[in-house]
Design a protein around this motif. Sequence first.
Motif, PDB file in Angstrom:
ATOM      1  N   LEU A  41       0.810  -1.218   0.000  1.00 31.04           N
ATOM      2  CA  LEU A  41       0.000   0.000   0.000  1.00 31.04           C
ATOM      3  C   LEU A  41       0.847   1.274   0.000  1.00 31.04           C
ATOM      4  O   LEU A  41       0.434   2.296  -0.538  1.00 31.04           O
ATOM      5  N   ASP A  63       1.769   5.098  -1.778  1.00 28.09           N
ATOM      6  CA  ASP A  63       0.573   5.680  -2.390  1.00 28.09           C
ATOM      7  C   ASP A  63      -0.626   5.753  -1.449  1.00 28.09           C
ATOM      8  O   ASP A  63      -1.357   6.743  -1.451  1.00 28.09           O
ATOM      9  N   GLN A 110      -6.190  -2.146  -6.452  1.00 30.05           N
ATOM     10  CA  GLN A 110      -5.154  -1.905  -7.453  1.00 30.05           C
ATOM     11  C   GLN A 110      -3.763  -2.208  -6.904  1.00 30.05           C
ATOM     12  O   GLN A 110      -2.882  -2.587  -7.649  1.00 30.05           O
ATOM     13  N   ARG A 111      -3.580  -2.039  -5.621  1.00 28.78           N
ATOM     14  CA  ARG A 111      -2.265  -2.261  -5.025  1.00 28.78           C
ATOM     15  C   ARG A 111      -2.113  -3.650  -4.422  1.00 28.78           C
ATOM     16  O   ARG A 111      -1.006  -4.129  -4.253  1.00 28.78           O
TER      17      ARG A 111
END
Length: 145
Positions: free
Chosen positions: A34, A37, A96-97
């Motif tokens: 994580l 970002d 997304q991560r």
Amino acid sequence: MDCRVVVEAAVPVYDVATSDEAVRIAISKTGEMLNPDLNYVEINMGGRSCPHCDEAIEPAFIAADESLVALELEMTVFNVERDEHAARIARKEIGQRLENIPLEVLEIEEIESDEADDTDATDETGDEETDDEDVLPEFEELIDE
């Protein structure tokens, strides 16, 4: 409206012997994925319970030195219209991560913000303040670019 969204993640961990070790590694692994970002996402141990007796059980399931750890990821989503919108944004941003890690939305809570009181204020001419409109471009403008 602003919302606090809690998402459950099932994080796989390998070569572990105890539940505590699995949880520590899962939190560290998730934090690495994580950051930087999404450093504002809070990572906590997940709460699990027996489906038959409702007794609390460990957040990590271990078999053959491998573990699946339940973690709760909490983030605040700003300026959404509905709870479902906040849930989609949180799942997208976190998902997304965290590739190949299943996510499930556990809780969505509307947050009372001090800013909401400020947006209802009027200036000396009687017009509503439009600070948000000056700072953020309209959605259509972003698409056109």
